[in-house]
Design an enzyme around this catalytic site. Structure first.
Site, short mmCIF file in Angstrom:
data_model
loop_
_atom_site.label_atom_id
_atom_site.label_comp_id
_atom_site.label_asym_id
_atom_site.label_seq_id
_atom_site.Cartn_x
_atom_site.Cartn_y
_atom_site.Cartn_z
N ASP A 1 2.94 44.58 -32.39
CA ASP A 1 3.65 44.44 -31.12
C ASP A 1 3.50 45.74 -30.35
OD1 ASP A 1 5.86 44.19 -29.12
OD2 ASP A 1 6.38 42.42 -30.31
N GLY B 1 8.88 24.98 -8.19
CA GLY B 1 8.16 24.66 -9.43
C GLY B 1 9.02 24.02 -10.51
N SER C 1 5.93 46.23 -25.26
CA SER C 1 6.03 46.18 -23.80
C SER C 1 7.25 45.38 -23.39
CB SER C 1 4.76 45.60 -23.18
OG SER C 1 4.49 44.32 -23.72
N ASN D 1 12.82 24.31 -24.12
CA ASN D 1 13.67 25.46 -23.76
C ASN D 1 14.30 26.08 -25.01
OD1 ASN D 1 13.30 23.79 -21.30
ND2 ASN D 1 14.50 25.44 -20.42
N ARG E 1 14.75 25.90 -7.16
CA ARG E 1 13.77 26.93 -7.49
C ARG E 1 12.38 26.29 -7.47
NH1 ARG E 1 14.38 29.94 -13.28
NH2 ARG E 1 13.71 27.91 -14.02
N TYR F 1 1.38 30.90 -15.63
CA TYR F 1 1.75 31.07 -17.05
C TYR F 1 1.29 29.86 -17.87
CZ TYR F 1 4.81 30.75 -21.10
OH TYR F 1 5.29 30.60 -22.38
N1 UDP Z 1 18.61 27.55 -13.74
C1 UDP Z 1 19.67 27.69 -12.86
N2 UDP Z 1 20.15 28.94 -12.61
C2 UDP Z 1 19.63 30.06 -13.20
C3 UDP Z 1 18.56 29.91 -14.12
C4 UDP Z 1 18.07 28.63 -14.36
O1 UDP Z 1 20.16 26.70 -12.30
O2 UDP Z 1 20.11 31.18 -12.91
C5 UDP Z 1 18.09 26.20 -14.03
C6 UDP Z 1 16.61 26.02 -13.73
O3 UDP Z 1 16.43 25.60 -12.40
C7 UDP Z 1 16.22 24.94 -14.74
C8 UDP Z 1 17.16 25.19 -15.92
O4 UDP Z 1 18.22 25.99 -15.41
O5 UDP Z 1 16.49 23.67 -14.22
C9 UDP Z 1 16.49 25.93 -17.05
O6 UDP Z 1 15.83 27.07 -16.51
P1 UDP Z 1 15.21 28.19 -17.43
O7 UDP Z 1 14.66 29.25 -16.52
O8 UDP Z 1 16.20 28.61 -18.45
O9 UDP Z 1 14.03 27.46 -18.21
P2 UDP Z 1 12.76 26.62 -17.69
O10 UDP Z 1 13.16 25.17 -17.84
O11 UDP Z 1 12.48 27.01 -16.27
O12 UDP Z 1 11.70 27.02 -18.64
#
Ligand code: UDP
Length: 320
Positions: A31, A278, A34, A167, A276, A138
């Site tokens: 590792d 995407g 970073s 997740n 958000r 990513y």
């Molecule tokens: N989310 C949210 N508020 C935050 C962070 C995430 O509402 O501050 C929502 C995000 O839009 C998604 C879900 O929580 O629908 C899970 O997001 P996360 O970034 O944990 O994982 P992802 O599914 O994007 O890999």
């Protein structure tokens, strides 16, 4: 087995390394720190603080039975702003690893892939046969590595397994999520509960779901780690097998926040914010293939239990 764990000082890598040591394997962690933390490398492992580019050849020359490859750049937003960091850091580095494994005859690889390789799903739950159309850099880099692994397995006899995580959440004792930049829902909500953040933003409440917030499949990091141990056992020379890993249960953003309120006893103020970019509405895994072929079954499926483990870890960090 003697195993090399790249990224073994990071969140999933450290939990996996700990479980491997407990199962009697000899583990070396590589590792560059970073994003990982030296104190996250479990007791009983040798930690090599270096990048794959610099150290992989000399290390694999020692002779290893397999590599578990976690080291990666993994922030979706950053991958859109700085793609070179992701193509270089994920794809080019993984090709270096694959070449070094070929050169030194390292027989097994377990790769940390992602649900982001699928992009916006046509159907949920998502099976491994779903089309792979990543919507961010990513996911595209992880998919490119998966393709490379497939061809190295076919051409050079590598025994390879890619695990596509949904997740990941929860913690395992002193091993948990400690990101410099936190973007994930559960750690963010727990930052509110621990007083390090005022409020949480809910990214949209007008999605086509039961309560209007996005639904995700939260899998406990220990269940995930245990799938890696099974993958190592089931890897077959010349084959690249791909498995989705999730609970198979979807939880909405509101349900997650409610579970965090229940576990922490904190009111956790939440505001609705714009969607958000995407984000798909619903991402839930079908893990049938992993259940059938690996004999794997998630054991820690209760959302409150997952949150409780993450919360215990958060509090231990504050006390640290
Ligand atoms: N989310 C949210 N508020 C935050 C962070 C995430 O509402 O501050 C929502 C995000 O839009 C998604 C879900 O929580 O629908 C899970 O997001 P996360 O970034 O944990 O994982 P992802 O599914 O994007 O890999």
């Amino acid at each position: 087995m003697k195993l090399l764990v790249t990224g073994g000082a990071g969140y999933v890598g450290s939990v996996c390394a700990a479980r491997l040591v407990e199962s009697g394997h000899e583990v070396v962690v590589l590792d560059d720190l970073s994003t990982g933390h030296a104190d996250a490398a479990p007791d009983g492992v040798r930690l090599v603080e270096a990048g794959i580019d610099d150290a992989i050849g000399d290390l694999l020359a020692e002779g290893f039975d397999g590599v578990l490859h976690f080291a990666a750049k993994s922030l979706v937003g950053e991958s859109m702003l700085d793609p070179a960091k992701y193509w270089q850091g994920n794809v080019v580095t993984s090709l270096r690893l694959l070449d070094a494994m070929r050169e030194h005859g390292t027989p097994r690889l377990v790769f940390s892939s992602t649900a982001a390789t699928y992009g916006e799903p046509e159907q949920v739950p998502i099976a491994e046969t779903a089309p792979t159309r990543p919507t961010n850099t990513y996911g595209a880099t992880k998919l490119a590595i998966d393709h490379a692994i497939t061809s190295y397995a076919a051409a050079h006899g590598l025994a390879a397994v890619s695990l596509r995580y949904f997740n990941v959440a929860g913690a395992y004792g002193r091993f948990g999520e400690r990101h410099g930049v936190e973007t994930h829902l559960i750690p963010i909500v727990l930052q509110v509960a621990s007083g390090r953040r005022e409020r949480v933003q809910v990214y949209g409440d007008d999605w086509p779901t039961d309560d209007g917030t996005c639904v995700r499949d939260y899998i406990h990091v220990v269940d995930l780690a245990d799938a890696h141990l099974r993958a190592l056992e089931h890897a077959a020379a010349g084959e690249h097998r791909i498995y989705n890993l999730g609970n198979g249960l979807g939880f909405s953003v509101k349900q997650v926040i409610d579970a965090c309120r229940e576990v922490t006893g904190h009111p956790i103020p939440a505001d609705v914010a714009p969607r958000r970019a995407g984000d798909p509405a619903v991402l839930v895994a079908s893990s049938e293939k992993a259940r059938t072929e690996l004999g794997w079954k998630p054991e820690r499926v209760d959302l409150a239990g997952i949150v409780r483990d993450a919360w215990d870890f958060t509090r231990s960090q504050q006390g640290a």
